[in-house]
Write a protein that holds these residues in place. Structure first.
Motif, PDB file in Angstrom:
ATOM      1  N   ALA A 190      -0.978  -9.944  -7.169  1.00  0.00           N
ATOM      2  CA  ALA A 190      -1.377  -8.711  -6.535  1.00  0.00           C
ATOM      3  C   ALA A 190      -0.713  -8.630  -5.518  1.00  0.00           C
ATOM      4  O   ALA A 190      -0.333  -7.486  -4.784  1.00  0.00           O
ATOM      5  CB  ALA A 190      -3.035  -8.720  -6.507  1.00  0.00           C
ATOM      6  N   LEU A 191      -0.622  -9.811  -4.544  1.00  0.00           N
ATOM      7  CA  LEU A 191      -0.205  -9.831  -3.259  1.00  0.00           C
ATOM      8  C   LEU A 191       1.205  -9.540  -3.161  1.00  0.00           C
ATOM      9  O   LEU A 191       1.671  -8.745  -2.588  1.00  0.00           O
ATOM     10  CB  LEU A 191      -0.528 -11.086  -2.335  1.00  0.00           C
ATOM     11  N   ARG A 192       1.870 -10.112  -4.265  1.00  0.00           N
ATOM     12  CA  ARG A 192       3.303 -10.289  -4.565  1.00  0.00           C
ATOM     13  C   ARG A 192       3.581  -8.742  -4.811  1.00  0.00           C
ATOM     14  O   ARG A 192       4.643  -7.911  -4.076  1.00  0.00           O
ATOM     15  CB  ARG A 192       3.934 -10.933  -5.498  1.00  0.00           C
ATOM     16  N   ASP A 193       2.944  -8.080  -5.732  1.00  0.00           N
ATOM     17  CA  ASP A 193       3.140  -6.717  -5.997  1.00  0.00           C
ATOM     18  C   ASP A 193       2.947  -5.730  -4.891  1.00  0.00           C
ATOM     19  O   ASP A 193       3.566  -4.643  -4.782  1.00  0.00           O
ATOM     20  CB  ASP A 193       2.344  -6.252  -7.207  1.00  0.00           C
ATOM     21  N   SER A 194       1.669  -5.788  -3.980  1.00  0.00           N
ATOM     22  CA  SER A 194       1.592  -5.115  -2.933  1.00  0.00           C
ATOM     23  C   SER A 194       2.657  -4.962  -1.905  1.00  0.00           C
ATOM     24  O   SER A 194       2.803  -4.039  -1.312  1.00  0.00           O
ATOM     25  CB  SER A 194       0.286  -5.556  -2.202  1.00  0.00           C
ATOM     26  N   LEU A 195       3.073  -6.367  -1.493  1.00  0.00           N
ATOM     27  CA  LEU A 195       4.249  -6.410  -0.696  1.00  0.00           C
ATOM     28  C   LEU A 195       5.548  -5.496  -0.998  1.00  0.00           C
ATOM     29  O   LEU A 195       5.914  -5.008  -0.360  1.00  0.00           O
ATOM     30  CB  LEU A 195       4.811  -7.895  -0.617  1.00  0.00           C
ATOM     31  N   LEU A 196       5.850  -5.849  -2.465  1.00  0.00           N
ATOM     32  CA  LEU A 196       6.922  -5.074  -2.892  1.00  0.00           C
ATOM     33  C   LEU A 196       6.611  -3.312  -2.664  1.00  0.00           C
ATOM     34  O   LEU A 196       7.555  -2.721  -2.308  1.00  0.00           O
ATOM     35  CB  LEU A 196       7.328  -5.385  -4.383  1.00  0.00           C
ATOM     36  N   GLU A 197       5.348  -3.099  -2.985  1.00  0.00           N
ATOM     37  CA  GLU A 197       4.828  -1.658  -2.911  1.00  0.00           C
ATOM     38  C   GLU A 197       5.056  -0.997  -1.704  1.00  0.00           C
ATOM     39  O   GLU A 197       5.371  -0.050  -1.344  1.00  0.00           O
ATOM     40  CB  GLU A 197       3.486  -1.419  -3.604  1.00  0.00           C
ATOM     41  N   ALA A 198       4.942  -2.014  -0.655  1.00  0.00           N
ATOM     42  CA  ALA A 198       4.803  -1.655   0.662  1.00  0.00           C
ATOM     43  C   ALA A 198       6.175  -1.727   1.349  1.00  0.00           C
ATOM     44  O   ALA A 198       6.392  -1.301   2.463  1.00  0.00           O
ATOM     45  CB  ALA A 198       3.908  -2.719   1.540  1.00  0.00           C
ATOM     46  N   GLY A 199       7.206  -2.097   0.569  1.00  0.00           N
ATOM     47  CA  GLY A 199       8.628  -1.907   1.034  1.00  0.00           C
ATOM     48  C   GLY A 199       9.039  -3.310   1.570  1.00  0.00           C
ATOM     49  O   GLY A 199      10.252  -3.299   2.115  1.00  0.00           O
ATOM     50  N   ILE A 200       8.355  -4.279   1.314  1.00  0.00           N
ATOM     51  CA  ILE A 200       8.890  -5.583   1.944  1.00  0.00           C
ATOM     52  C   ILE A 200       9.859  -6.139   0.803  1.00  0.00           C
ATOM     53  O   ILE A 200       9.818  -6.742  -0.283  1.00  0.00           O
ATOM     54  CB  ILE A 200       7.661  -6.690   1.893  1.00  0.00           C
ATOM     55  N   SER A 201      11.194  -5.703   0.800  1.00  0.00           N
ATOM     56  CA  SER A 201      12.293  -5.938  -0.232  1.00  0.00           C
ATOM     57  C   SER A 201      13.465  -6.714   0.380  1.00  0.00           C
ATOM     58  O   SER A 201      13.507  -6.514   1.710  1.00  0.00           O
ATOM     59  CB  SER A 201      12.556  -4.555  -0.920  1.00  0.00           C
TER      60      SER A 201
END
Length: 344
Positions: A190-201
């Motif tokens: 969930a944390l991994r997906d949240s970071l990606l959703e927040a634009g940490i790419s």
């Protein structure tokens, strides 16, 4: 002061409520065979520079290297140096083997909560009120941290002046022994997906390499939740050349000041019974005392040995060996952030 007392009380209550295992400092039979070169400091014979009976190239001629601090740096240093040289490693804490609070992921918080003298962690509060812990066990911070592993960035390696080729060759040596790919828990996914959703790419997937963006790094916990520590890397050393003393608290470095420059020739340490001992390096050209006691312990030992700001040393009646204004100053750390998640 009141804040520090409240913090210690909280940790003590937590420990009393949730402490399911004893914090032992012993070997299993298999580990005792594997790590025969590890022993209590009280076995050391002050009549020579090695435990009795004298081993390897140490003995009455001293050791090629004395390493103070058996932590994340000290253990692999001792292992690799012992391939060609005699090494004495001194650690103020005990061993992590069979210490359930250290060894198992589910007891991770208990190590930090344990404020006893035998604890693998030493809680403290900085002058500006930051709670933290120092490792006090063979293996150092790898025994009390959260087990995340990542390689240093190439830019950092260049900035500190390390040999980049040698560093890159060393990473796999460590990873093969104590690091593996983690199995992500639901909250981690969930944390991994949240970071990606927040634009940490970008998303870099699983990698040991330092990458910008989001990635899944390595872990020092195996699939059964057992922690692998730097202490295990000692098994790759040469047992004929390696002596490791636990419960050995180094008091100061001994210097020969008869020459043009002071030369470190030995150390004074106390064993688990409070008895004082001395160990010395050999007269071999290039013999050294390596200080790897951590960000707090290393400057502390230098100051106790007479290396530091002259005014500070005079204030504590410590004879000045080298006047260095930078020792003991400029300490900084990352601000801690704690996340608590309850499982039903």
């Amino acid at each position: 002061m009141e804040l520090a007392k409240a913090f210690r009380l909280f940790l003590s209550l937590l420990l009393c409520l949730y402490h399911p295992f004893p914090a032992t400092s012993t070997f299993s039979q298999d580990e005792g065979q594997k790590y025969q070169f590890i022993r209590r400091a009280s076995t050391f014979s002050s009549s020579s520079s090695s435990p009795s009976p004298p081993t390897s190239n140490g003995g009455k001629n001293g050791y090629d290297y004395i390493i103070v601090g058996g932590g994340t740096a000290g253990c692999p240093l001792a292992a690799t140096l012992s391939e060609k040289f005699s090494v004495l490693l001194l650690e103020r804490g005990g061993v992590p083997f069979d210490n359930y609070n250290v060894s198992y992921m589910q007891n991770f918080h208990l190590t930090l909560a344990d404020t006893s003298a035998a604890s693998a962690s030493q809680a403290f509060v900085s002058n500006d009120g930051v709670f933290n812990s120092r490792a006090r066990i063979l293996g150092g911070g790898t025994c009390i941290n959260a087990g995340f592993y990542s390689r240093a960035s190439s830019s950092y390696v260049k900035r500190v002046g390390w040999d980049e080729k040698l560093v890159n060759e060393s990473f796999p040596w460590i990873e093969k022994q104590i690091v593996q790919r983690p199995k992500l828990a639901p909250w981690q996914r969930a944390l991994r997906d949240s970071l990606l959703e927040a634009g940490i790419s970008p998303f870099n997937g699983f990698t040991f390499d330092h990458k910008y963006g989001t990635k899944v790094g390595g872990t020092t916990f195996d699939d059964n939740g057992r922690r692998r520590t730097a202490a295990e890397m000692l098994a790759s050393g040469n047992p004929e050349n390696l002596d490791v003393l636990v419960h050995a608290t180094v008091q100061k470095i001994v210097f020969d000041t008869s020459g043009e420059k002071p030369k470190a020739v030995g150390v004074v340490f106390k064993d688990d019974n409070g008895e004082e001992h001395r160990a010395y390096v050999s007269r071999r050209r290039g013999s050294e005392i390596i200080v790897s006691c951590g960000a707090i312990g290393s400057p502390q030992l230098l100051l106790l040995s007479g290396i530091g700001p002259k005014a500070d040393l005079h204030r504590f009646n410590i004879p000045v060996v080298v006047d260095n204004e930078f020792v003991g100053n400029g300490m900084a750390d990352n601000p801690p952030q704690h996340c608590f998640h309850s499982y039903e």
